[in-house]
Design an enzyme around this catalytic site. Structure first.
Site, PDB file in Angstrom:
ATOM      1  CB  CYS A  95     -66.516  -3.075  -1.605  1.00  0.00           C
ATOM      2  SG  CYS A  95     -65.092  -3.590  -0.679  1.00  0.00           S
ATOM      3  CG  HIS A 128     -69.794  -2.376   3.203  1.00  0.00           C
ATOM      4  ND1 HIS A 128     -70.185  -2.388   1.888  1.00  0.00           N
ATOM      5  CD2 HIS A 128     -68.424  -2.299   3.167  1.00  0.00           C
ATOM      6  CE1 HIS A 128     -69.117  -2.328   1.101  1.00  0.00           C
ATOM      7  NE2 HIS A 128     -68.049  -2.279   1.850  1.00  0.00           N
TER       8      HIS A 128
END
Lengths: 387, 357, 134
Positions: A83, A332
């Site tokens: 991420c 996200h």
């Protein structure tokens, strides 16, 4: 290292882009950023992405996207750090331009997580954790966050409801961000009633699975002054690491990668904590927001929540966080997230954030992108460029 | 029956062999018989000879359960894993049709690589078959120690009478030299015939059976045949035994066969686990033996007779030595496992056992 | 599912085989080629005894592919008596009885199976200590 600046930003809305593929999403963000900079090309392209292989059976994103964006021929590679991929791509752009190897570099983060069924997406996201010693035990990525949160509740003796502050504030901000995925507020009651995903993390503790792309154009500060009156200085973009497996950390509640990356970035930028006007943090889960604030030095250990309760991190507080909705409410898209944060921080410093999200007189902004549960942390510090 | 049995000599190894370590394993979960019968036959009072049966957890199978029991056996024996030269697992529910249970058990316990490993199948007799084989390997001098395991996660077709009893559990026995034994083998006898009382075709999930045909021509004929031949050859009578264990497909058959052979209710009480946990198939009589050993005194003589459909019985006579007291403390007892229980409902049981497809 | 990967990890999955540093004595699990404490390259295999304590846990209601059939299930971080920590599924435990600090012991269970015709992976899980003193 040369002094650097961001002279262009671009982002697509975050959401479920059923009709658009990876290469088109990335191209849209790249050209939005180049148009914003008033440029018609770049010397290098760094593509942040985590899961193109698993989600779209597509590797080799650097050349693919450069070609699709009609930039074929330039240096182009994919950068992967779970991420944290997008900010890690920005780090490569910083190294390229800072060293003089390139005059203009574009960093783009792109991710499409809606390509596969949920269980496969869950399995793919879990690859941010240890494939030999965490994943075979049935752990999901939310599960990793849950292990942190359970320990936080135990060690710091805080009530679970106290975490509601972070998602409520994120949703409150996101309703004014036209690029955000969730544009409606949530209540404490909704938080209390939310479905459990991996206890104690419920649906509203967790950032959503999403698609999106964001890009920035990096060049030297000197060139930026000539090209644009909206550039912001890129003072630092620094990486710190920690163990990938959570169990290898003696202290679960101290993100050493965050501490290392923050310290390096502050030192490089020549700034102190008090000089940071806003913090785009990595609130993938509400507990990560608390741990980031503490490990980065913006709250004492175990006190992230009490400061949040006092309003320290709200829009009018001493350090506004997640000003455009954060990971929780803007969304996200993992390998793109770090550049959404930088784009949003840039908007704040330019004074272009949508009302009422604009932080008055924002001069210095920090963005922090985390890969995994804190194994790769990239901290970026930006400053408004004075006339 | 076309062979006279009593005149066939008993089986006994060349060198003295005995059990040097034993270990039981029963999963934590139980389902009450009434929870099963209510689903298929409605509410009825009485008639269930088995109160409840053991149910393996969703992550358990014959391999994991064998590892548990064998680890208990090794612990009791004090023998180093690498001195064990055979791992034989008798079961009718091996997780793989092709790929041995034994190698995984051997690897997990640190017994591999210098060892024999194989799976045995003979319905509910596969466990004692493994005990016979392990005894022979040690008794011939080929190996200092050999591990024999009888373990099952038995399945009954939903709604079939078998479903009331088909249970999970078993025991492991480490065979070694007689002078290290906690129970010395005095003699054995095996008795088989082609009797189609119960079977499961390859690739079928549940067994089929001949209902009452499983009784007289199958269970009783073979157990009585083996037990009488062995006692006859050894010159023993039921009164010479402190305890006897007979295969227990239900609560009724072992009591009846004991009576027919001349054993008292007290002699079979300790080894009779079916009313508590059901029929563990290849693990059934071995588990009964484990419980008897848990309570045995030096000098006790024990008879165990298995029965496996298809059909056959192994009968073995053990003489308990004074090493028993020290050994039994080193691992959980069968009663520890019997007391550890968590009841599940039929829906949970059906999900765990793969009965919902 | 990679056959070779699970196979080469069997000493760890079945017997918790870690390493001990010959120079500084630190014990690691999983095994390491270099000691993370002193960077020594001389480490020896060191089996761990499988007793430990629960450091944190979670109950999963959404599972990664391959684990859906086991929902809900618990995963925890366990600190072993010898010091190293590991992540493991928790088994034979009531999900509402989980408690940080509880004593656990290793057991070998099915971790997952690759459909009805693939291999079954076995490995360590942890459960509450079953029989004290046994």
């Amino acid at each position: 290292m040369k002094e650097l600046a961001i002279i262009g930003i671009g982002q697509t809305p975050v959401g479920e882009h059923w009709a658009v593929g990876l290469r088109d999403l990335a191209t849209e963000a790249i050209w939005a950023a180049l148009d914003d900079a008033g440029l018609d090309g770049a010397d290098a392209l760094f593509v942040g992405n985590m899961l193109s292989g698993e989600m779209a059976q597509q590797a080799h994103l650097g050349a693919l996207i450069a070609d699709h964006a009609a930039l074929a021929g330039i240096e182009a590679v994919k950068v992967e750090a779970a991420c944290g991929a997008a900010a890690a791509a920005l780090r490569q752009a910083v190294l390229a331009v800072g060293s003089g190897a390139a005059e203009v570099a574009v960093a783009v983060g792109v991710e499409k997580l809606t390509e596969q069924p949920p269980a496969d997406t869950t399995a793919a996201l879990a690859m941010a954790a240890d494939g030999d010693y965490e994943l075979p035990m049935g752990l999901s990525f939310v599960g990793v966050g849950a292990l942190l949160m359970q320990r936080y509740l135990y060690e710091h003796r805080v009530p679970k409801e106290a975490f509601a502050r972070f998602p409520i504030q994120a949703h409150d901000n996101a309703q004014h961000n036209p690029h955000a995925m969730f544009r409606s507020p949530i209540t404490a009651q909704q938080y209390a009633d939310a479905k459990m995903i991996a206890s104690p993390i419920n649906l509203l503790d967790s950032s959503p699975i999403a698609d999106g792309a964001a890009a920035v154009v990096v060049t030297t500060a000197e060139r930026a002054r000539r090209l644009s009156d909206r550039a912001v200085r890129l003072l630092a973009c620094e990486v710190g690491t920690d163990t990938v497996a959570l169990h290898d950390r003696a202290d679960l509640l101290w993100l050493k990668g965050v501490e290392r990356s923050t310290k390096k970035a502050l030192a490089r930028a020549g700034k102190r904590h008090e000089e940071i006007d806003l913090f785009e943090l990595h609130d993938a889960f509400s507990v990560i927001a608390a741990l980031s604030l503490e490990s980065a030095g913006f709250a004492e250990r175990g006190c992230g929540l009490c400061h949040a309760q006092r309003g320290d991190f709200g829009r009018g507080g001493r350090l506004p966080i997640a000003t455009m909705g954060g990971l929780k409410a803007r969304g996200h898209p993992v390998g793109a997230t770090g550049l959404y944060q930088v784009v949003e921080a840039t908007l704040q410093l330019r004074g272009e954030a949508p009302e009422p999200l604009q932080i008055p007189d924002a001069r210095v902004a920090m963005a922090q992108n985390i890969g995994g549960s804190g194994a790769t942390v990239v901290t970026t510090i930006l400053e408004r460029m004075e006339g | 029956m076309n062979r006279a049995t009593a005149d066939v000599a008993l089986m006994r190894p060349e060198l003295p062999v005995g059990i040097v370590g034993y270990g039981a394993y029963i999963p934590r979960y139980r389902i009450r018989a009434e929870a099963i019968s209510r689903v298929w036959h409605g509410d009825q009072d009485g008639g269930a000879p088995i109160a409840q049966k053991s149910v393996p957890g969703p992550d358990e199978d014959v391999i994991t359960m064998s590892i548990e029991a064998a680890a208990n056996a090794l612990r009791r024996s004090g023998v180093a894993a690498r001195d064990v030269r055979a791992v034989w697992v008798g079961s009718e529910s091996h997780p793989y049709a092709v790929k041995p249970t034994g190698t995984i058990v051997a690897e997990a316990l640190g017994i591999a690589n210098a060892t024999l490993a194989a799976d045995l199948e003979f319905a509910c007799k596969a466990g004692t078959e493994a005990m016979q084989a392990a005894t022979a390997l040690v008794g011939s001098g080929m190996a200092p120690y050999a591990l024999a395991i009888g373990m099952d996660t038995a399945q009954g077709r939903p709604g079939d009478a078998l479903e009331q009893s088909a249970a999970a559990g078993g025991a492991a026995f480490l065979m070694g030299a007689g002078d290290e034994a906690i129970a010395l083998l005095e003699g054995a006898y095996s008795f088989v015939s082609d009797t189609p009382d119960f079977w499961r075709r390859a690739d079928q999930p549940y067994p089929s059976h001949g209902h009452r045909f499983t009784g007289e021509p199958a269970y009783f004929t073979h157990i009585i045949g083996a037990a009488r031949a062995l006692m006859g050859a050894m010159g023993l009578t039921p009164s010479d035994f402190s305890a006897a264990i007979f295969h227990q497909p239900n609560s009724k058959y072992p009591r009846r066969v004991a009576k027919q052979l001349g054993f008292t209710a007290a002699q079979i009480a300790e080894g009779l686990l079916a009313p508590e946990i059901g029929n563990c198939y290849a693990g059934s009589s071995p588990l009964g033996l484990a419980r008897v050993l848990d309570k045995a005194q030096p000098g006790d003589r024990i008879l165990i007779v298995s029965f496996g459909s298809g059909a056959g019985s192994d009968a073995l006579v053990y003489h308990v030595t004074d090493r028993i007291d020290d050994a039994r403390r080193r691992a959980p007892s069968t009663d520890d496992y019997l007391a550890r229980k968590q009841f599940v409902d039929y829906a949970t049981y059906a999900r765990w056992r793969g009965k919902i497809r | 599912m990679s056959l070779a990967r699970h196979w080469r990890l069997r000493d760890q999955r079945y017997r918790l085989e870690g390493t001990a540093c010959d120079d500084c004595g630190t014990i690691q699990f999983p095994p390491r080629p270099l000691c993370p404490n002193c960077r020594s390259r001389t480490l020896s295999p060191h089996p761990l005894d499988g007793r430990g304590q629960l450091i944190s846990y979670t109950v999963l209601y959404q599972a990664p592919a391959g684990f859906e059939a086991q929902i809900p299930y618990a995963v925890g971080i366990v600190e072993l008596g010898e010091g190293p920590r590991l992540t493991a599924m928790l088994t034979d435990v009531d999900l509402d009885a989980l408690q940080i600090g509880m004593s656990l012991e290793m057991t070998i269970r099915k971790l997952r199976s690759d459909g009805d015709d693939g291999v079954i992976q076995y490995g360590y899980k942890f459960r509450p200590v079953q029989f004290e003193g046994a």
